[in-house]
Structures are given as structure tokens and as C-alpha cells.
Design an enzyme around this catalytic site. Structure first.
Site, PDB file in Angstrom:
ATOM      1  N   GLY A 208      14.860  27.399 -68.946  1.00 47.40           N
ATOM      2  CA  GLY A 208      14.889  27.701 -70.368  1.00 47.40           C
ATOM      3  C   GLY A 208      13.553  27.394 -71.024  1.00 47.40           C
TER       4      GLY A 208
ATOM      5  N   HIS B 185      41.483 -16.943 -65.133  1.00 40.35           N
ATOM      6  CA  HIS B 185      41.031 -17.785 -64.008  1.00 40.35           C
ATOM      7  C   HIS B 185      41.820 -17.426 -62.756  1.00 40.35           C
ATOM      8  CE1 HIS B 185      39.689 -21.290 -61.772  1.00 40.35           C
ATOM      9  NE2 HIS B 185      40.964 -21.514 -61.450  1.00 40.35           N
TER      10      HIS B 185
ATOM     11  N   THR C 152      19.001  14.792 -62.894  1.00 36.91           N
ATOM     12  CA  THR C 152      18.535  13.807 -61.912  1.00 36.91           C
ATOM     13  C   THR C 152      19.613  12.793 -61.592  1.00 36.91           C
ATOM     14  OG1 THR C 152      16.196  14.022 -62.524  1.00 36.91           O
ATOM     15  CG2 THR C 152      16.884  11.943 -61.536  1.00 36.91           C
TER      16      THR C 152
ATOM     17  N   ILE D 139      14.259   1.263 -59.381  1.00 39.38           N
ATOM     18  CA  ILE D 139      14.492   2.276 -58.351  1.00 39.38           C
ATOM     19  C   ILE D 139      13.981   1.808 -56.997  1.00 39.38           C
ATOM     20  CG2 ILE D 139      13.946   4.641 -57.631  1.00 39.38           C
ATOM     21  CD1 ILE D 139      13.746   5.346 -60.642  1.00 39.38           C
TER      22      ILE D 139
ATOM     23  N   ILE E 125      13.414  -1.258 -55.905  1.00 43.21           N
ATOM     24  CA  ILE E 125      14.159  -2.407 -55.382  1.00 43.21           C
ATOM     25  C   ILE E 125      15.532  -1.982 -54.867  1.00 43.21           C
ATOM     26  CG2 ILE E 125      15.229  -4.600 -56.006  1.00 43.21           C
ATOM     27  CD1 ILE E 125      12.196  -4.725 -55.692  1.00 43.21           C
TER      28      ILE E 125
ATOM     29  N   ASP F 243      15.464  10.921 -71.520  1.00 44.06           N
ATOM     30  CA  ASP F 243      14.201  10.501 -70.916  1.00 44.06           C
ATOM     31  C   ASP F 243      12.993  11.198 -71.517  1.00 44.06           C
ATOM     32  OD1 ASP F 243      15.826   9.045 -69.286  1.00 44.06           O
ATOM     33  OD2 ASP F 243      15.177   9.955 -67.401  1.00 44.06           O
TER      34      ASP F 243
END
EC number: 1.8.1.4
Length: 467
Positions: free
Chosen positions: A115, A445, A41, A185, A187, A313
Site C-alpha cells: 500500500g 497461598h 512481524t 530479542i 537474549i 513501531d
């Protein structure tokens, strides 16, 4: 029958990284991917293509401010959405090609097909041409990822009522895009089409957008996006989503029972993602799946079947590509007899809007709920010379530190380049840095990173220098 030391099912960031690490450690490794394209994904219809569109739309939005920089653009500036989508796809193709190269380089065997377990040591691969093949695996890593979730009463037709996958390949800019869900996702994709000229409305069940992040980040992002023209309906429960020709009607109800009706030409359903184990036949291997659809694992990412592991996931925890990668490496190293460790508290989260949002560690809400005494220091980007020079004035950096020890417990940022700046916070927290430690480090800086130092100073006896 081909036999391998390790077989990984799924080629997303967790799967392909795990395969690479296994190969590096000397295992004979194979990867099984359902689709013809590697990368899962994230690379194909997630992280990479969405960032490509965010980048392209950001360039377009910036043109409106060129005059402030003394750059005069004559003539009409037009959007060629077809070309923008084509560029997105080219980025995806190039990235996927890179994964193919890495598989070849590391001598990893790639099988394209679905699979599924035959038993705990054998995997059947059903190929697109109707043929099948069975391979043997000493160890198997399940890395099958996730798919977009929906609500039971919503019929996603992939034309007008769409998921993030379809939102990445629209053939026109919506006139009114109604987004169901105010998470990352929704937003991000909402800002893409907002920049390109769409009216964007977000309906969120919780009382704020990006509800999993620190409340201050949510408040600031809401303020900025409202200024850009996005509309929000928080604390609203969606009751119905109906398509009528080219129109989509969304009805939602607030806590008082009052109903709102939003009509758009597209509705993006973005209510989260679910673990994906369809067709895996985990039961044939004896692997336990929880009531939430997750593969159950222990602290070593090992399932109840000793030679089968799971990552990303499809297991508990945040659904983040970099979390999956770390888990993929961890499993490979465990199999090699090493003792790796993941501190899940130090896995950062990022929202790639502009301004970007990034965070690591504990939120204020979490610290309060746990009864942990803390101190907080914040610094606004508008006080930085670098931010003024580039006109990126929105946002702040907030550092939360233990009240007694001064150890940094959480860092929360919204502003320019915070997706990159958060790595400094992760590094500091990995080494148990105090707010004072960060405050005494020299930061170049002018840079955006100076906001991190100043926030640390603010958390250390409230002594920021430039506010």
C-alpha cells in the site's frame, strides 16, 4: 473505485486490532497488508514464533532436572530441531488463521499488496501478480511497523550472519552463536539455542544487558544466564563482522581500546529495530517523517495531515505489540468521537527468558535522575513456598513507592511467571494504589503472586513477613 471510512496500512497487532475496533464502531473498514500472511512481524517472525521456541526449548532444559522430582528418564533424549521448527510454524499458522477469521467476522475487507499513498485520500495497492488497485479512504491509519536494524559495516547474508527472522528457522543448532546486542530479542533467542546445546556469547555496547530496564533486573538476569552458561562482553563496541566460509569472526573493542575476537558458526545481529516506511510514499500525502524515520504524530496519534494517523513501531515510543494495540484502539475511538487516553508510563515490558523479566513504571535510575524521593521494597522468590515447590528460586519482586505519598511508582520483577504477574502491578498503578494498598490485599497461598504482596510490605515500613 472502492471507498472506505478507514483504511489501515499494515496488519500487525496494532493494525488488525485497530481494524477490528473501527469495525465494531460502525466504520466501513479495510486493511492493506504487503505480505500474504496477516499479523505482521509479531505473529509471523516475532512474538509468537519466538515464544513457541522458548517454550519448546524450556521443556528440553527441564528434563535435566526431572530426577530431582523423582522422575527417571531412561535412554537418550534427543533434539529434533526440524520438528521443533515445524511446531513453531504450526503455532504461527494457527494464530494467523485466527486473524483471518476475525477479519471475516467483523466484515473487514483485506487487500494483499504494497500500500502506498497516491495523495491524502487515495491508496494504491501493488499486488504480487503485477496488477494494482486504488482505493479511497476518508481516514488512513499507518501501521507499517518496523524491521531489524543493523550496523553500517555489517553485511547480513541471512545464512551465517543473520537477523532474528532467520534465527527462528535455523536448520541446525549453532556450535557457537555470537549475538551482537544484549537487548530483549538477542537474549531471548540466545537462551533458546543455549538450552539446545549451543555456546552463546553476547556482545553489548552498553555496560549491561537489557539496558532499558531497571539495573537490578539486568544484574540478576546476567547472574542467572551466566550460571546457565551464557557468556557476556558488555561495554564492547563491535568493530567488524566477517564471514569466512562457515565461520563468522566478530571483533569488538572495550573502553580501554582492547580488542577481543570471537569466532562462531553463526552471528545474530540484534541491535534494535527501525521504523518501516519503505514504499509508503508518505511524501505524496504530505505526511512528515522524522530524521529517525518515524512518522511524526501529536498526542492523538494524528499526523500533520488531519485525516491520517499512525500507530505502533512506526511512531515514537517503545516498540511493543501491546503498545501498538492500545494505540490502534485509541485511534479508532478518536475517529468515533470518543475521548480515549493511554498512559504510556503504565505499558509493561517483558523479557520471556526463564526466569521471566517484567517491569512497569519508573526504574530506580529514572527516579534518581528526576530527583524524586522514593522508597524501595524487595522480596526474593526463594523465600516463597510455591517457588520452592516448583524449584523456581531465582529472582525477586521490587516495588518503588513515593517516599511521602506511598503511591507505587514502579514495579520490577524477575522470576517464574512474572510476565503474568506484572498485570497486577499495572492494575494497581492504574488506580493510583499505594504500596500499603497492595500489602493489605489477600493473595492466595501458595502462589508466586505472594511475592508482590511481600515486596509491598517491604516497601511499607520494611515489614515483609517471610524474610
Amino acid at each position: 473505485m472502492s471507498s472506505f471510512d478507514v483504511v489501515i496500512i499494515g496488519s500487525g497487532p496494532g493494525g488488525y486490532v485497530s481494524a477490528i475496533r473501527c469495525a465494531q464502531l460502525g466504520f466501513k473498514t479495510a486493511i492493506v497488508e504487503k505480505y500474504n500472511s496477516l499479523g505482521g512481524t509479531c505473529l509471523n517472525v516475532g512474538c509468537i514464533p519466538s515464544k513457541a521456541l522458548l517454550s519448546s526449548s524450556h521443556h528440553y532444559a527441564e528434563i535435566a532436572h526431572f530426577a530431582d522430582h523423582g522422575i527417571e528418564v531412561s535412554g537418550d533424549v534427543k533434539i529434533n530441531l526440524e520438528k521443533m521448527i515445524a511446531r513453531k510454524q504450526a503455532v504461527v499458522d494457527q494464530t494467523v488463521g485466527g486473524i483471518n477469521y476475525l477479519m471475516d467476522k467483523n466484515k473487514i475487507t483485506v487487500f494483499n499488496g504494497l500500500g502506498s499513498f497516491v495523495d491524502a485520500t487515495h491508496i494504491a495497492i501493488a499486488k504480487a501478480d503485477g496488477t494494482s488497485e486504488t482505493i479511497e479512504a476518508k481516514y488512513t491509519v499507518i501501521a507499517t511497523g518496523s524491521k531489524p536494524s543493523s550496523l553500517p559495516f555489517i553485511k547480513i547474508d541471512k545464512e551465517r550472519i543473520i537477523t532474528s527472522t532467520e534465527a527462528l528457522a535455523l536448520k541446525e543448532v549453532p556450535k557457537h552463536l555470537v549475538i551482537i546486542g544484549g537487548g530483549v530479542i538477542g537474549i531471548e533467542l540466545g537462551q533458546v539455542y543455549l538450552r539446545l546445546g549451543a555456546q552463546v556469547s553476547v556482545v553489548e555496547f552498553m555496560d549491561r544487558i537489557i539496558p532499558g530496564m531497571d539495573g537490578a533486573l539486568s544484574k540478576e538476569l546476567t547472574k542467572v544466564l551466566k550460571k546457565q552458561g551464557m557468556k557476556f562482553y558488555v561495554s564492547h563496541k563491535v568493530k567488524s563482522v566477517e564471514r569466512n566460509g562457515d565461520a563468522v569472526v566478530v571483533q569488538a573493542e572495550n573502553a580501554k581500546g582492547e580488542t577481543i575476537t570471537l569466532e562462531g558458526d553463526y552471528s545474530l545481529v540484534s541491535v534494535g529495530r527501525r521504523p518501516y516506511t519503505d514504499g509508503l510514499n508518505a511524501d505524496k500525502a504530505g505526511v512528515k517523517i522524522s530524521d529517525r524515520g518515524q512518522v511524526e504524530v501529536n498526542d492523538h496519534l494524528q499526523t500533520n495531515v488531519p485525516n491520517i494517523y499512525a500507530i505502533g513501531d512506526v511512531v515514537r515510543g517503545a516498540m511493543l505489540a501491546h503498545k501498538a494495540e492500545e494505540e490502534g484502539v485509541m485511534v479508532a475511538e478518536i475517529l468515533a468521537g470518543q475521548k480515549p487516553h493511554i498512559d504510556y508510563n503504565l505499558i509493561p515490558g517483558v523479557v520471556y527468558t526463564w526466569p521471566e523479566v517484567a517491569a512497569v513504571g519508573q526504574t530506580e535510575e529514572q527516579l534518581k535522575a528526576a530527583g524524586i524521593a522514593y522508597k524501595s521494597g524487595s522480596f526474593p522468590f526463594k523465600a516463597l513456598g510455591r517457588a520452592r515447590a516448583s524449584a523456581d528460586l531465582d529472582g525477586f519482586v521490587k516495588i518503588l513507592a513515593d517516599e511521602k505519598t506511598d503511591e507505587v511508582l514502579g514495579v520490577h520483577m524477575i522470576g517464574a511467571r512474572t510476565a503474568d504477574l506484572i498485570a497486577e502491578a499495572v492494575t494497581a498503578m492504574e488506580f493510583k494504589a499505594s504500596a500499603e494498598d497492595i500489602s493489605r490485599m489477600s493473595h492466595a497461598h501458595p502462589t508466586f503472586a505472594e511475592a508482590v504482596k511481600e515486596a509491598a510490605l517491604a516497601a511499607t515500613e520494611n515489614r515483609a513477613l517471610h524474610v
